[in-house]
Scaffold this motif. Structure first.
Motif, PDB file in Angstrom:
ATOM      1  N   ALA A  58       0.688  -1.245   0.108  1.00 42.95           N
ATOM      2  CA  ALA A  58       0.501   0.342  -0.070  1.00 42.95           C
ATOM      3  C   ALA A  58       1.232   1.528  -0.064  1.00 42.95           C
ATOM      4  O   ALA A  58       0.199   2.215   0.277  1.00 42.95           O
ATOM      5  CB  ALA A  58      -0.929  -0.397   0.964  1.00 42.95           C
ATOM      6  N   ALA A  59       2.509   1.208  -0.185  1.00 44.12           N
ATOM      7  CA  ALA A  59       3.032   2.126  -0.206  1.00 44.12           C
ATOM      8  C   ALA A  59       3.141   3.539  -0.857  1.00 44.12           C
ATOM      9  O   ALA A  59       2.287   4.666  -0.535  1.00 44.12           O
ATOM     10  CB  ALA A  59       4.277   1.803  -0.309  1.00 44.12           C
ATOM     11  N   ARG A 155      12.022  -2.798   7.790  1.00 38.96           N
ATOM     12  CA  ARG A 155      12.310  -3.060   5.729  1.00 38.96           C
ATOM     13  C   ARG A 155      10.979  -2.914   5.132  1.00 38.96           C
ATOM     14  O   ARG A 155      11.410  -1.818   4.104  1.00 38.96           O
ATOM     15  CB  ARG A 155      12.230  -4.848   5.979  1.00 38.96           C
ATOM     16  CG  ARG A 155      12.983  -4.861   4.041  1.00 38.96           C
ATOM     17  CD  ARG A 155      12.434  -6.205   3.930  1.00 38.96           C
ATOM     18  NE  ARG A 155      11.193  -6.591   3.957  1.00 38.96           N
ATOM     19  CZ  ARG A 155      10.330  -7.909   4.572  1.00 38.96           C
ATOM     20  NH1 ARG A 155      10.916  -8.344   4.853  1.00 38.96           N
ATOM     21  NH2 ARG A 155       9.343  -7.491   4.271  1.00 38.96           N
ATOM     22  N   ALA A 156       9.988  -2.775   5.584  1.00 37.60           N
ATOM     23  CA  ALA A 156       9.019  -1.905   5.178  1.00 37.60           C
ATOM     24  C   ALA A 156       8.931  -0.274   4.828  1.00 37.60           C
ATOM     25  O   ALA A 156       8.791   0.100   4.409  1.00 37.60           O
ATOM     26  CB  ALA A 156       7.736  -3.189   5.144  1.00 37.60           C
ATOM     27  N   GLU A 161      10.096   4.707   2.854  1.00 33.80           N
ATOM     28  CA  GLU A 161      10.773   5.928   2.844  1.00 33.80           C
ATOM     29  C   GLU A 161      11.585   6.352   1.536  1.00 33.80           C
ATOM     30  O   GLU A 161      11.919   8.051   0.677  1.00 33.80           O
ATOM     31  CB  GLU A 161      12.118   5.860   4.239  1.00 33.80           C
ATOM     32  CG  GLU A 161      11.336   6.623   5.929  1.00 33.80           C
ATOM     33  CD  GLU A 161      12.778   6.102   6.313  1.00 33.80           C
ATOM     34  OE1 GLU A 161      12.492   7.081   7.748  1.00 33.80           O
ATOM     35  OE2 GLU A 161      13.431   5.701   6.222  1.00 33.80           O
ATOM     36  N   ALA A 162      12.530   4.969   0.738  1.00 25.98           N
ATOM     37  CA  ALA A 162      13.193   5.346   0.210  1.00 25.98           C
ATOM     38  C   ALA A 162      12.315   5.870  -1.579  1.00 25.98           C
ATOM     39  O   ALA A 162      13.066   6.641  -2.165  1.00 25.98           O
ATOM     40  CB  ALA A 162      13.698   3.841  -0.389  1.00 25.98           C
ATOM     41  N   MET A 163      11.147   5.261  -1.497  1.00 24.28           N
ATOM     42  CA  MET A 163       9.964   5.618  -2.123  1.00 24.28           C
ATOM     43  C   MET A 163       8.785   7.035  -2.040  1.00 24.28           C
ATOM     44  O   MET A 163       9.283   7.412  -3.078  1.00 24.28           O
ATOM     45  CB  MET A 163       8.685   4.322  -2.511  1.00 24.28           C
ATOM     46  CG  MET A 163       7.940   4.524  -3.428  1.00 24.28           C
ATOM     47  SD  MET A 163       6.520   6.112  -2.918  1.00 24.28           S
ATOM     48  CE  MET A 163       5.906   5.389  -1.840  1.00 24.28           C
ATOM     49  N   PRO A 167      10.455  11.040   5.643  1.00 21.68           N
ATOM     50  CA  PRO A 167      11.396  10.307   7.271  1.00 21.68           C
ATOM     51  C   PRO A 167       9.770  10.028   7.543  1.00 21.68           C
ATOM     52  O   PRO A 167       8.717  10.450   7.332  1.00 21.68           O
ATOM     53  CB  PRO A 167      11.593  11.605   8.090  1.00 21.68           C
ATOM     54  CG  PRO A 167      11.050  12.031   7.422  1.00 21.68           C
ATOM     55  CD  PRO A 167      10.715  12.533   6.045  1.00 21.68           C
ATOM     56  N   VAL A 168       9.689   8.452   7.894  1.00 25.79           N
ATOM     57  CA  VAL A 168       8.966   8.197   8.850  1.00 25.79           C
ATOM     58  C   VAL A 168       9.279   8.975  10.448  1.00 25.79           C
ATOM     59  O   VAL A 168      10.031   8.615  10.920  1.00 25.79           O
ATOM     60  CB  VAL A 168       9.485   6.528   9.424  1.00 25.79           C
ATOM     61  CG1 VAL A 168       8.237   5.701  10.293  1.00 25.79           C
ATOM     62  CG2 VAL A 168       8.719   6.000   8.029  1.00 25.79           C
ATOM     63  N   ALA A 169       8.158   9.115  11.426  1.00 20.94           N
ATOM     64  CA  ALA A 169       7.989   9.851  12.371  1.00 20.94           C
ATOM     65  C   ALA A 169       7.772   8.765  13.395  1.00 20.94           C
ATOM     66  O   ALA A 169       6.911   7.615  13.763  1.00 20.94           O
ATOM     67  CB  ALA A 169       6.964  10.334  13.015  1.00 20.94           C
TER      68      ALA A 169
END
Length: 285
Positions: A58-59, A155-156, A161-163, A167-169
């Protein structure tokens, strides 16, 4: 276009019933012993694997991801290091503690200088009627392997983040040693001397700015439940109509199943939507 926020609550090693292949080698062991989860919840490892697959697939639909991390000190009110039994021995994990137990000397605060603040906490907690204070196994101490995020979730998150380039909070909770802090938003009994235990208005604002908040993590009976209850209590809408709980990505601590079902009944009346990760993924795609 509606915005979608993924809220992952406490996806940490200590809460997951990890198979041995996920255990880490203890660098201090001379025999190569493995570090194991200290408070594993039955089903949590499979929950995290399903949740990781959901985030990966679902990214493109997720605009923001927030991860909360249960984060404790070595001596803290929720672990045996704070307590002594009546005979002076260590108080075992999974011991419920009430104010009356301390008043009558059945259980003792290990360091007498902390007795007053601990008693104030116990009395305030009991007045709320939400939980009886529990002494848990030492878990999620900051800096330890048990505090780290489950490998599949990590990993997910890195993939998202790369996609996305966002940044993930990361939100730490539980650093105040004199109050339990299940909820991502506020401690069970906020410490007036510790801002970290008080309402996290920044996080609440972030959640309320989203049209849909998708929730998964551990444990359903405690940290997930308390977060959602506090969203109702402190949120501007007073309901859960924008929240979707992935019911196949949460598990309940054994013994708290009935309390969790009572919570779910109330939460659904407040607008909470239940879905499986596969059902919601098909909807988003």
């Amino acid at each position: 276009m509606s915005s979608k926020h993924m809220l992952i609550i406490d996806p940490q090693n200590d809460f997951c019933d990890l198979p041995p292949s996920y255990w880490a080698v203890d660098p201090l062991s001379k025999t190569g012993a493995r570090l194991q989860p200290s408070l594993p919840i039955v089903g949590a490892h499979a929950d995290m694997q399903r949740l990781a697959r959901f985030v990966e697939r679902a990214a493109n639909s997720l605009d923001r991801i927030t991860v909360t991390l249960d984060s404790h000190l070595g001596v803290s009110i929720e672990r045996p290091s704070m307590w002594l039994a009546q005979d002076g021995g260590e108080l075992p994990a999974f011991t419920p503690v009430r104010a009356q137990d301390v008043q009558q000397g059945r259980y003792r605060v290990r360091h007498s200088a902390f007795k007053t603040i601990v008693m104030d906490y116990l009395l305030a907690l009991e007045q709320q009627g939400r939980f009886t204070h529990m002494v848990w196994p030492a878990h999620c101490e900051v800096g330890t392997w048990g505090h780290q995020v489950h490998a599949d979730i990590l990993r997910a998150l890195h993939g998202w983040e790369a996609m996305s380039g966002i940044p993930v909070a990361k939100v730490l909770k539980g650093m105040s040693p004199y109050t339990e802090h299940y909820s991502a938003l506020v401690a069970e009994v906020p410490d007036v001397a510790d801002p970290a235990s008080q309402l996290n208005q920044t996080l609440l604002n972030s959640l309320e700015a989203s049209d849909m908040v998708i929730v998964g993590g551990e444990a359903a009976s405690h940290c997930v439940r308390c977060t959602l209850e506090h969203i109702v209590q402190y949120g501007r809408d007073g309901d859960l109509s924008r929240y979707v709980l992935l019911e196949d990505c949460v598990s309940v601590i054994s013994g708290f199943e009935d309390d969790y079902q009572i919570f779910l009944q109330q939460a659904k009346k407040q607008g909470l939507r239940l879905s499986t990760s596969t059902q919601l993924l098909a909807e988003l795609q």
